[in-house]
Design a protein around this motif. Sequence first.
Motif, PDB file in Angstrom:
ATOM      1  N   UNK A  74     -21.399  51.609   0.464  1.00  0.00           N
ATOM      2  CA  UNK A  74     -20.603  50.697   1.296  1.00  0.00           C
ATOM      3  C   UNK A  74     -19.162  50.711   0.807  1.00  0.00           C
ATOM      4  N   UNK A  75     -18.258  50.321   1.693  1.00  0.00           N
ATOM      5  CA  UNK A  75     -16.852  50.226   1.314  1.00  0.00           C
ATOM      6  C   UNK A  75     -16.233  49.019   2.008  1.00  0.00           C
ATOM      7  N   UNK A  76     -15.313  48.351   1.304  1.00  0.00           N
ATOM      8  CA  UNK A  76     -14.661  47.133   1.798  1.00  0.00           C
ATOM      9  C   UNK A  76     -13.161  47.393   1.915  1.00  0.00           C
ATOM     10  N   UNK A  77     -12.604  47.124   3.098  1.00  0.00           N
ATOM     11  CA  UNK A  77     -11.215  47.451   3.387  1.00  0.00           C
ATOM     12  C   UNK A  77     -10.465  46.220   3.910  1.00  0.00           C
ATOM     13  N   UNK A  78      -9.228  46.052   3.479  1.00  0.00           N
ATOM     14  CA  UNK A  78      -8.374  44.982   4.010  1.00  0.00           C
ATOM     15  C   UNK A  78      -7.660  45.468   5.266  1.00  0.00           C
ATOM     16  N   UNK A  79      -7.612  44.615   6.282  1.00  0.00           N
ATOM     17  CA  UNK A  79      -6.946  44.939   7.546  1.00  0.00           C
ATOM     18  C   UNK A  79      -5.895  43.866   7.840  1.00  0.00           C
ATOM     19  N   UNK A  80      -4.647  44.285   7.940  1.00  0.00           N
ATOM     20  CA  UNK A  80      -3.561  43.357   8.285  1.00  0.00           C
ATOM     21  C   UNK A  80      -3.520  43.218   9.801  1.00  0.00           C
ATOM     22  N   UNK A  81      -3.874  42.032  10.295  1.00  0.00           N
ATOM     23  CA  UNK A  81      -3.961  41.786  11.736  1.00  0.00           C
ATOM     24  C   UNK A  81      -3.006  40.662  12.107  1.00  0.00           C
ATOM     25  N   UNK A  82      -2.017  40.973  12.913  1.00  0.00           N
ATOM     26  CA  UNK A  82      -1.096  39.937  13.386  1.00  0.00           C
ATOM     27  C   UNK A  82      -1.810  39.041  14.396  1.00  0.00           C
ATOM     28  N   UNK A  83      -1.415  37.765  14.461  1.00  0.00           N
ATOM     29  CA  UNK A  83      -2.107  36.823  15.356  1.00  0.00           C
ATOM     30  C   UNK A  83      -2.234  37.308  16.797  1.00  0.00           C
ATOM     31  N   UNK A  84      -1.196  37.934  17.326  1.00  0.00           N
ATOM     32  CA  UNK A  84      -1.226  38.376  18.727  1.00  0.00           C
ATOM     33  C   UNK A  84      -2.231  39.503  18.955  1.00  0.00           C
ATOM     34  N   UNK A  85      -2.670  40.142  17.869  1.00  0.00           N
ATOM     35  CA  UNK A  85      -3.592  41.277  17.979  1.00  0.00           C
ATOM     36  C   UNK A  85      -5.023  40.921  17.588  1.00  0.00           C
ATOM     37  N   UNK A  86      -5.307  39.635  17.387  1.00  0.00           N
ATOM     38  CA  UNK A  86      -6.618  39.242  16.867  1.00  0.00           C
ATOM     39  C   UNK A  86      -7.754  39.655  17.806  1.00  0.00           C
ATOM     40  N   UNK A 127     -20.000  46.240   9.487  1.00  0.00           N
ATOM     41  CA  UNK A 127     -21.209  45.470   9.201  1.00  0.00           C
ATOM     42  C   UNK A 127     -20.945  44.000   8.916  1.00  0.00           C
ATOM     43  N   UNK A 128     -19.735  43.676   8.494  1.00  0.00           N
ATOM     44  CA  UNK A 128     -19.376  42.294   8.207  1.00  0.00           C
ATOM     45  C   UNK A 128     -17.965  42.237   7.697  1.00  0.00           C
ATOM     46  N   UNK A 129     -17.349  41.070   7.836  1.00  0.00           N
ATOM     47  CA  UNK A 129     -15.976  40.953   7.341  1.00  0.00           C
ATOM     48  C   UNK A 129     -15.631  39.505   7.042  1.00  0.00           C
ATOM     49  N   UNK A 130     -14.668  39.351   6.157  1.00  0.00           N
ATOM     50  CA  UNK A 130     -14.102  38.037   5.848  1.00  0.00           C
ATOM     51  C   UNK A 130     -12.908  37.777   6.745  1.00  0.00           C
ATOM     52  N   UNK A 131     -12.570  36.502   6.866  1.00  0.00           N
ATOM     53  CA  UNK A 131     -11.441  36.071   7.694  1.00  0.00           C
ATOM     54  C   UNK A 131     -10.590  35.122   6.862  1.00  0.00           C
ATOM     55  N   UNK A 132      -9.308  35.398   6.789  1.00  0.00           N
ATOM     56  CA  UNK A 132      -8.434  34.503   6.051  1.00  0.00           C
ATOM     57  C   UNK A 132      -7.238  34.110   6.914  1.00  0.00           C
ATOM     58  N   UNK A 133      -6.306  33.384   6.330  1.00  0.00           N
ATOM     59  CA  UNK A 133      -5.140  32.866   7.046  1.00  0.00           C
ATOM     60  C   UNK A 133      -4.406  34.000   7.741  1.00  0.00           C
ATOM     61  N   UNK A 134      -4.017  33.830   9.023  1.00  0.00           N
ATOM     62  CA  UNK A 134      -4.059  32.598   9.845  1.00  0.00           C
ATOM     63  C   UNK A 134      -5.157  32.601  10.905  1.00  0.00           C
ATOM     64  N   UNK A 135      -6.245  33.335  10.690  1.00  0.00           N
ATOM     65  CA  UNK A 135      -7.218  33.586  11.759  1.00  0.00           C
ATOM     66  C   UNK A 135      -8.498  32.758  11.714  1.00  0.00           C
ATOM     67  N   UNK A 136      -8.659  31.881  10.715  1.00  0.00           N
ATOM     68  CA  UNK A 136      -9.952  31.226  10.510  1.00  0.00           C
ATOM     69  C   UNK A 136     -10.397  30.357  11.683  1.00  0.00           C
ATOM     70  N   UNK A 137      -9.447  29.801  12.407  1.00  0.00           N
ATOM     71  CA  UNK A 137      -9.786  28.943  13.553  1.00  0.00           C
ATOM     72  C   UNK A 137      -9.852  29.757  14.843  1.00  0.00           C
TER      73      UNK A 137
END
Length: 279
Positions: free
Chosen positions: A32-44, A57-67
């Motif tokens: 398995x491999x875990x990668x960070x993805x920089x996603x701007x709000x307009x592209x969520x 398979x799964x991912x974490x969500x951090x600021x500003x996308x949690x809501x």
Amino acid sequence: MGKLYGVIGHPIGHSMSPAMHNDQFSQLGFDCYYQAFDVEPAQLEKAIEGMRALGIAGFNVTIPHKVDIMKYLDEVNEEAKKIGAVNTVVNDNGRLIGYNTDGKGLVLSLQRLTGTEIQPKSVLIIGAGGAARAIFVTLANIGVARVDIANRTIQKAKQLISVTNTAESHAISMKEAEASLERYDIIINTTSVGMSPNIDDIPLELTNLKRGTILSDIIYNPIETKWLRMGASLGAITQGGVGMLVGQGALAFELWTGEKPDFMRMEEVVINRLGGSKC
């Protein structure tokens, strides 16, 4: 090709999650491999479509996308709904299911620190923002005896308490909290007061602290805040934000893989990345 996991946020370069999870995958022999993805709000929305298309398979969500991410998921579990935010997503045969492991991560780290259950304890939460909400809902759900919230705006604390009626809770001012610290077994700072670069600030005066109180600060930069050092000098048992960071990550890892990761090793990875030590 192995499974791909990740984290989305903006900005995301500071994230400790890739180091934590990739080390665990390697340690456990997972392909398995875990990668960070920089996603701007307009592209969520497009980013979530991409996650589906790639079969991540799964991912974490951090600021500003949690809501905002909640409206793009197929399902959100009940605790995450009550918290109003998602920090972990599981791909269950193409269905994206949202969870929130932030509050449970803090509870896990506190239980590891104390070696006991925290349900009988009296808890004070400082702050009434998103992190406070996740922690409050989790503490209420597991049946903690008393969970009060101190905030500069008492109305905001009252609004937070209203999300659940499963705990005895009071909204109090910061001055009232400072005057009555001796009633609490655990005090948790969920604000950013004391975070680098403002390392000389403290969220609450500790003059009336009783010895043996557990002081927990969700800030992990610096690893030990001035507030925690003050508490330790008064006989408190202290825990920095690395505990919650690792706790939420460990629970996410378990949701994805069904395996319990090595908590201590994850903690060591984060501390080394931060350039600190456990001492």
